[in-house]
Design an enzyme around this catalytic site. Structure first.
Site, PDB file in Angstrom:
ATOM      1  N   ARG A 134      44.936  40.517 -11.439  1.00 22.77           N
ATOM      2  CA  ARG A 134      46.387  40.746 -11.469  1.00 22.77           C
ATOM      3  C   ARG A 134      47.179  39.735 -12.299  1.00 22.77           C
ATOM      4  NH1 ARG A 134      49.341  40.520  -7.625  1.00 22.77           N
ATOM      5  NH2 ARG A 134      50.721  42.201  -8.263  1.00 22.77           N
TER       6      ARG A 134
ATOM      7  N   GLU B  90      52.433  57.063   0.859  1.00 18.52           N
ATOM      8  CA  GLU B  90      51.121  56.634   0.358  1.00 18.52           C
ATOM      9  C   GLU B  90      51.076  55.135   0.086  1.00 18.52           C
ATOM     10  OE1 GLU B  90      50.063  60.645  -2.220  1.00 18.52           O
ATOM     11  OE2 GLU B  90      50.994  58.958  -3.230  1.00 18.52           O
TER      12      GLU B  90
ATOM     13  N   TYR C 109      49.196  41.659 -15.066  1.00 18.68           N
ATOM     14  CA  TYR C 109      50.616  41.916 -14.779  1.00 18.68           C
ATOM     15  C   TYR C 109      51.442  40.634 -14.711  1.00 18.68           C
ATOM     16  CZ  TYR C 109      48.190  45.955 -12.632  1.00 18.68           C
ATOM     17  OH  TYR C 109      47.370  47.009 -12.347  1.00 18.68           O
TER      18      TYR C 109
ATOM     19  N   CYS D 140      35.414  33.242 -20.576  1.00 15.91           N
ATOM     20  CA  CYS D 140      35.566  32.737 -21.932  1.00 15.91           C
ATOM     21  C   CYS D 140      36.722  33.436 -22.646  1.00 15.91           C
ATOM     22  CB  CYS D 140      34.253  32.964 -22.669  1.00 15.91           C
ATOM     23  SG  CYS D 140      34.241  32.276 -24.292  1.00 15.91           S
TER      24      CYS D 140
ATOM     25  N   ARG E 208      49.492  48.676  -1.442  1.00 14.02           N
ATOM     26  CA  ARG E 208      49.755  47.235  -1.448  1.00 14.02           C
ATOM     27  C   ARG E 208      50.365  46.727  -0.150  1.00 14.02           C
ATOM     28  NH1 ARG E 208      50.604  44.533  -6.118  1.00 14.02           N
ATOM     29  NH2 ARG E 208      51.104  46.490  -7.152  1.00 14.02           N
TER      30      ARG E 208
ATOM     31  N   GLY F 239      54.329  52.291  -3.110  1.00 16.07           N
ATOM     32  CA  GLY F 239      55.058  51.442  -4.044  1.00 16.07           C
ATOM     33  C   GLY F 239      55.869  50.323  -3.432  1.00 16.07           C
TER      34      GLY F 239
HETATM   35  C1  LIG Z   1      48.827  53.534  -6.713  1.00 12.72           C
HETATM   36  C2  LIG Z   1      49.365  54.671  -5.978  1.00 12.72           C
HETATM   37  C3  LIG Z   1      49.868  54.503  -4.682  1.00 12.72           C
HETATM   38  C4  LIG Z   1      49.949  53.165  -3.994  1.00 12.72           C
HETATM   39  O1  LIG Z   1      50.866  52.299  -4.557  1.00 12.72           O
HETATM   40  P1  LIG Z   1      51.188  50.899  -3.850  1.00 12.72           P
HETATM   41  O2  LIG Z   1      52.141  50.252  -4.767  1.00 12.72           O
HETATM   42  O3  LIG Z   1      49.909  50.146  -3.754  1.00 12.72           O
HETATM   43  O4  LIG Z   1      51.768  51.183  -2.514  1.00 12.72           O
HETATM   44  C5  LIG Z   1      50.320  55.637  -4.012  1.00 12.72           C
HETATM   45  N1  LIG Z   1      50.289  56.856  -4.588  1.00 12.72           N
HETATM   46  C6  LIG Z   1      49.817  57.047  -5.837  1.00 12.72           C
HETATM   47  C7  LIG Z   1      49.799  58.406  -6.392  1.00 12.72           C
HETATM   48  C8  LIG Z   1      49.351  55.972  -6.574  1.00 12.72           C
HETATM   49  O5  LIG Z   1      48.908  56.162  -7.806  1.00 12.72           O
END
Ligand SMILES: *Cc1c(COP(=O)(O)O)cnc(C)c1O
Length: 430
Positions: A323, A285, A327, A354, A288, A244
């Site tokens: 994106r 995890e 968003y 279109c 991005r 995130g």
């Molecule tokens: C999408 C997601 C991520 C990655 O999020 P980023 O914002 O791309 O770092 C990590 N863990 C889970 C469970 C996700 O759904």
């Protein structure tokens, strides 16, 4: 050699009025491979991963495959020691094929089929269980299969990540995770269930988060829950705080770095673990923040139109980069073949789809634009190609990898035959 743009994009420079990625001229790439085209810097990718290793030397890092599922990217991530966060059987398939170690793959998902549970059990990867109900389904399936699934529990920590509502995943009303108050009891129950072994806790509060305080809040809530779990007799080997971390898409919106994230969460994690007398593995995890800024998307101008608004119409729309449409995201635009010219006019960059909403960039100051100019949409590596579609009869574009002076194809562009893939016309209509 002129340094361009904002932040620290060491892999991008302007030389002789052209945008370069590493030592490769992006305008020349557009000519050689055609557009639209995704272009990824290998050195930047490795640099980004190493920044996480440096900031979190003791943590495991799982690359979020949904951000970019290209096999070359996954291979490099695996080579650099990353595991994978996978959210479907298909992503598990890709991660395994890329050589990610099974101990470093976490199978996430709020809606896993029985076949997907079986696939994860057979692959021997851990799963993140999203609800009390899933725990029961999984226990039954794993017992039948004669396996034992190691599981984490996806916690809904009820944290507001201050990001776009469509990518906030840890609010109490979001579809993800088990309400914090139910977790310890569910963990306790799992200890006695057949087919499953609870090994830890997991959360992921959202994406494109530009402030580290929500991460600190989530870490602290996760440690509260860990404490409840320990009190209920549970053993915690892993605490996974998800991804995130945001990136700097806009010149005026700087983003924290992995080191800033570490400063926000590691003290909490360490202190609270010490208080509890546990030493779980920390897992992150990132998606991005690993891949977004490694990649740009090149697109050529088909038309310049002066109407109520000045439009430049390019050959990529939300079919290639979704994106902005999904968003309202900002992607910085650089004119790849005239990168050093000063801005002169305001343009809105639109795609060929279109639909009125097919806007890639709104009201940007750019040099005078002409048909044939090549625009680079920066920071397109995350949720870029992985969200591309064939909408409007548009084959998906190619992806190339740049390393120094070298250029290699990671994925060839589709041709019209790809529009027919899997289609079958009932013989009576032939
Ligand atoms: C999408 C997601 C991520 C990655 O999020 P980023 O914002 O791309 O770092 C990590 N863990 C889970 C469970 C996700 O759904």
């Amino acid at each position: 050699m002129l340094k361009i743009m904002f932040g620290s994009k060491s892999h991008l420079t302007v030389r002789d009025n052209h945008l370069f990625m590493e030592d490769v001229d992006c305008a020349a790439l557009a000519e050689q491979f055609g557009t639209p085209l995704y272009v990824t810097s290998e050195s930047r990718l490795r640099e980004n991963i190493r920044a996480y290793h440096n900031a979190f030397p003791d943590a495991d890092k799982y690359f979020a495959v949904k951000a970019n599922g290209s096999m070359t990217v996954l291979k490099i991530a695996a080579e650099e020691g990353m595991g994978a966060d996978v959210f479907s059987g298909g992503e598990l398939f890709l991660a395994r094929l890329a050589g990610m170690a099974r101990e470093k793959i976490l199978y996430n998902g709020n809606s896993k089929s029985e076949a997907e549970h079986r696939m994860a059990i057979e692959a021997g990867v851990r799963m993140s269980v999203d609800s009390r109900e899933e725990l029961d389904y999984l226990s039954k399936t794993a017992s039948e299969a004669g396996g034992e699934a190691q599981i984490l529990f996806r916690v809904n920590p009820d944290v507001s990540p201050k990001t776009h509502p469509k990518i906030a995943t840890g609010l109490k009303t979001s579809k993800f995770g088990i309400p914090a108050a139910q977790v310890a009891e569910t963990y306790r129950k799992a200890i006695d269930l057949p087919g499953v072994r609870p090994v830890g806790l997991h959360c992921h509060i959202g994406s494109q988060i530009l402030d580290t305080s929500p991460f600190a809040e989530a870490a602290s809530k996760m440690m509260d829950i860990a404490s409840d779990v320990v009190a209920a007799g549970g053993k915690i080997q892993t605490i996974d705080l998800g991804g995130g971390l945001g990136i700097q898409y806009h010149p005026d919106t700087p983003a924290p770095k992995p080191a800033d994230l570490a400063a926000a969460i590691l003290p909490i994690f360490r202190d609270r673990c010490q208080d509890l007398g546990i030493s779980p593995k920390l897992v992150l995890e990132p998606g991005r923040s690993i891949i977004a800024d490694t990649t740009l998307m090149l697109t050529s101008i088909n038309a310049v139109k002066r109407a109520h608004v000045n439009f430049v119409a390019v050959d990529a729309g939300f079919n290639v980069l979704a994106r902005p449409m999904l968003y309202d995201s900002y992607h910085h635009v650089v004119v790849a073949n005239r990168a050093a010219l000063p801005p002169e006019e305001t343009y809105t960059v639109v795609g060929p789809i279109c639909e009125t909403g097919d806007i890639l960039a709104k009201e940007r100051k750019l040099p005078l634009m002409q048909r044939g100019d090549v625009l680079a949409m920066l920071d397109a590596g995350a949720y870029g190609f992985s969200m591309a579609s064939q909408y409007n009869g548009q084959p998906r574009p190619a992806e190339v990898l740049v390393s120094g002076k070298g250029v290699e194809v990671m994925r060839r562009s589709e041709d019209y035959s790809a529009l027919l893939a899997g289609q079958r016309i009932p013989p009576r209509l032939l």
